[in-house]
Scaffold this motif. Structure first.
Motif, PDB file in Angstrom:
ATOM      1  N   LEU A  85      22.262  11.616  42.000  1.00 61.92           N
ATOM      2  CA  LEU A  85      23.499  11.698  42.796  1.00 61.92           C
ATOM      3  C   LEU A  85      23.677  13.097  43.382  1.00 61.92           C
ATOM      4  CD1 LEU A  85      25.948   9.630  40.533  1.00 61.92           C
ATOM      5  CD2 LEU A  85      24.706   8.868  42.572  1.00 61.92           C
ATOM      6  N   THR A  86      23.301  14.108  42.604  1.00 60.52           N
ATOM      7  CA  THR A  86      23.409  15.499  43.087  1.00 60.52           C
ATOM      8  C   THR A  86      22.513  15.704  44.304  1.00 60.52           C
ATOM      9  OG1 THR A  86      23.889  16.306  40.875  1.00 60.52           O
ATOM     10  CG2 THR A  86      23.031  17.928  42.442  1.00 60.52           C
ATOM     11  N   LEU A  87      21.278  15.217  44.197  1.00 60.60           N
ATOM     12  CA  LEU A  87      20.340  15.396  45.306  1.00 60.60           C
ATOM     13  C   LEU A  87      20.776  14.603  46.536  1.00 60.60           C
ATOM     14  CD1 LEU A  87      16.955  15.303  43.339  1.00 60.60           C
ATOM     15  CD2 LEU A  87      17.964  17.268  44.496  1.00 60.60           C
ATOM     16  N   ALA A  88      21.273  13.409  46.326  1.00 62.91           N
ATOM     17  CA  ALA A  88      21.735  12.593  47.461  1.00 62.91           C
ATOM     18  C   ALA A  88      22.903  13.277  48.159  1.00 62.91           C
ATOM     19  CB  ALA A  88      22.137  11.203  46.967  1.00 62.91           C
ATOM     20  N   ALA A  89      23.804  13.835  47.370  1.00 63.43           N
ATOM     21  CA  ALA A  89      24.977  14.510  47.959  1.00 63.43           C
ATOM     22  C   ALA A  89      24.556  15.754  48.746  1.00 63.43           C
ATOM     23  CB  ALA A  89      25.953  14.898  46.849  1.00 63.43           C
ATOM     24  N   ALA A  90      23.473  16.400  48.324  1.00 59.28           N
ATOM     25  CA  ALA A  90      23.037  17.639  48.987  1.00 59.28           C
ATOM     26  C   ALA A  90      22.134  17.367  50.186  1.00 59.28           C
ATOM     27  CB  ALA A  90      22.311  18.536  47.982  1.00 59.28           C
ATOM     28  N   TYR A  91      21.172  16.456  50.023  1.00 58.74           N
ATOM     29  CA  TYR A  91      20.128  16.303  51.048  1.00 58.74           C
ATOM     30  C   TYR A  91      20.243  15.019  51.865  1.00 58.74           C
ATOM     31  CZ  TYR A  91      18.055  20.133  48.410  1.00 58.74           C
ATOM     32  OH  TYR A  91      17.844  21.340  47.783  1.00 58.74           O
ATOM     33  N   GLY A  92      21.154  14.123  51.488  1.00 57.46           N
ATOM     34  CA  GLY A  92      21.337  12.898  52.256  1.00 57.46           C
ATOM     35  C   GLY A  92      20.473  11.753  51.771  1.00 57.46           C
ATOM     36  N   ASP A 130      24.193  10.831  57.814  1.00 56.86           N
ATOM     37  CA  ASP A 130      22.925  11.275  58.438  1.00 56.86           C
ATOM     38  C   ASP A 130      22.824  10.769  59.874  1.00 56.86           C
ATOM     39  OD1 ASP A 130      22.147  12.526  56.120  1.00 56.86           O
ATOM     40  OD2 ASP A 130      20.816  10.917  55.447  1.00 56.86           O
ATOM     41  N   ALA A 131      23.202   9.496  60.070  1.00 51.68           N
ATOM     42  CA  ALA A 131      23.115   8.907  61.414  1.00 51.68           C
ATOM     43  C   ALA A 131      24.075   9.620  62.369  1.00 51.68           C
ATOM     44  CB  ALA A 131      23.423   7.416  61.340  1.00 51.68           C
ATOM     45  N   ALA A 132      25.263   9.939  61.883  1.00 51.26           N
ATOM     46  CA  ALA A 132      26.230  10.653  62.735  1.00 51.26           C
ATOM     47  C   ALA A 132      25.705  12.045  63.090  1.00 51.26           C
ATOM     48  CB  ALA A 132      27.573  10.755  62.013  1.00 51.26           C
ATOM     49  N   LEU A 133      25.138  12.735  62.121  1.00 52.78           N
ATOM     50  CA  LEU A 133      24.611  14.092  62.384  1.00 52.78           C
ATOM     51  C   LEU A 133      23.529  14.059  63.459  1.00 52.78           C
ATOM     52  CD1 LEU A 133      24.358  15.591  58.756  1.00 52.78           C
ATOM     53  CD2 LEU A 133      26.032  16.162  60.517  1.00 52.78           C
ATOM     54  N   GLU A 134      22.740  12.988  63.466  1.00 51.39           N
ATOM     55  CA  GLU A 134      21.658  12.889  64.450  1.00 51.39           C
ATOM     56  C   GLU A 134      22.181  12.767  65.876  1.00 51.39           C
ATOM     57  OE1 GLU A 134      18.427  13.465  63.976  1.00 51.39           O
ATOM     58  OE2 GLU A 134      19.200  14.001  62.007  1.00 51.39           O
TER      59      GLU A 134
END
Lengths: 185, 141
Positions: free
Chosen positions: B7-14, B50-54
């Motif tokens: 969960l930590t990695l998902a929150a940080a890197y997407g 992630d999709a919005a950032l793109e």
């Protein structure tokens, strides 16, 4: 000294420093878009980003002849130079009395139409600009510039754990600002 | 990999595991395979962000900016090149002149009259007189 694979930019920088016109062209082709994107996402202002990109390359030209391979990766150094120039500009903005508020897009969705891709881009830009600069920097380096976590932490001068904390807080704030796009947190 | 770390990695890197730290990707893949429901719940929001950032794309540099930057780049110094050329040309001319002087000297020294001039001085005054007088050769004979 850095270890690991040889820096793919070293040779190009060395030749550019000697005034090799082809190397200069190649280095600009390889790096300008990257530098411009970094500056634009940090500053949210295309015109200021162009100024930063230009000044970054002027510094590259001044230092290229003295570039020492193996001391640092050129791309890492380039990101540091660009970011330092961005922070100079952000500092000046804070110190300068604002005569009129900068143009910021309405962060809410358009009421009478669906969101177009360009609208989403504008809203993401506004949400990024609303982040504290270090959180923005972490997200720009990792997500947009696609630096690895160790390199991004190195550019920022923080530990990987600190980088991950900045990333998490930044993404959480973005999800909140873009809740109608990104769904519930 | 623990759920907390995932969960930590998902929150940080997407949501895209390719963006996660290289050293943790294999363990993350294993966690995904073993815990599909946790993963789906966790990654959905990250995927949307992630999709919005793109959508916030990067612009290309204008040709004006590119031109300004290239115009300021270091160049091979013209004066340096000229000096190098002059140095090379000077060296070549010097060598040619030396060769010419050598050939001329060889030719001149090989001439019988000069060869005689170069002979060791004679002990008697008569030979010395012959040396000093271009017409002395005939007079002596």
């Amino acid at each position: 000294m850095t270890s690991g694979p040889a820096d793919p930019d070293d040779e190009l920088v060395r030749r550019a420093g000697q005034g090799d016109a082809a190397a200069v062209q190649a280095l600009v082709a390889r790096k300008l878009r990257r530098v411009l994107a970094l500056a634009e996402r940090m500053l949210g202002d295309p015109s200021e980003a162009e100024d930063v990109a230009q000044e970054t390359f002027f510094r590259v030209w001044r230092n290229a002849a003295r570039w020492r391979p193996g001391v640092a990766r050129f791309d890492t150094w380039l990101h540091r130079v660009t970011l330092n120039l961005c922070y100079d500009r952000l500092r000046r903005r804070r110190e300068r009395p604002v005569a009129e508020p900068p143009e910021t897009p309405d962060p809410g969705p358009a009421p009478d139409r669906g969101l177009l891709a360009a609208d989403v881009g504008v809203r993401v830009r506004a949400a990024l600009q609303a982040l504290p600069p270090r959180q923005r920097e972490a997200i720009v380096l990792c997500h947009y510039q696609e630096l690895g976590n160790i390199e991004a932490a190195d550019v920022m001068g923080v530990s990987v754990e600190a980088l991950e904390s900045l990333l998490s807080r930044g993404r959480r704030a973005l999800k909140s600002a873009l809740a109608d796009l990104a769904g519930p947190d | 990999m623990s759920e907390e770390r995932f969960l930590t990695l998902a929150a940080a890197y997407g949501a895209d595991l390719a963006r996660w730290p290289a050293g943790e990707r294999a363990a993350a893949q294993a966690f995904v395979a073993a815990n599909p429901q946790i993963v789906e719940a966790c990654l959905t929001a990250e995927r949307l962000l992630d999709a919005a950032l793109e959508r916030y794309g990067a612009r290309d540099a204008t040709s004006l900016l590119r031109t300004r930057i290239i115009a300021a780049a270091p160049r091979e110094r013209a004066t340096g090149a000229r000096w190098r050329w002059l140095t090379g040309a000077g060296l070549g001319l010097g060598l040619a002149a030396s060769c010419a002087a050598g050939v001329a000297a060889g030719y001149t020294l090989g001439h019988p009259a000069v060869a005689r001039l170069m002979e060791p001085p004679a002990a008697d005054a008569g030979q010395l007189g012959a040396v000093g007088d271009p017409g002395g050769d005939a007079a002596a004979s």
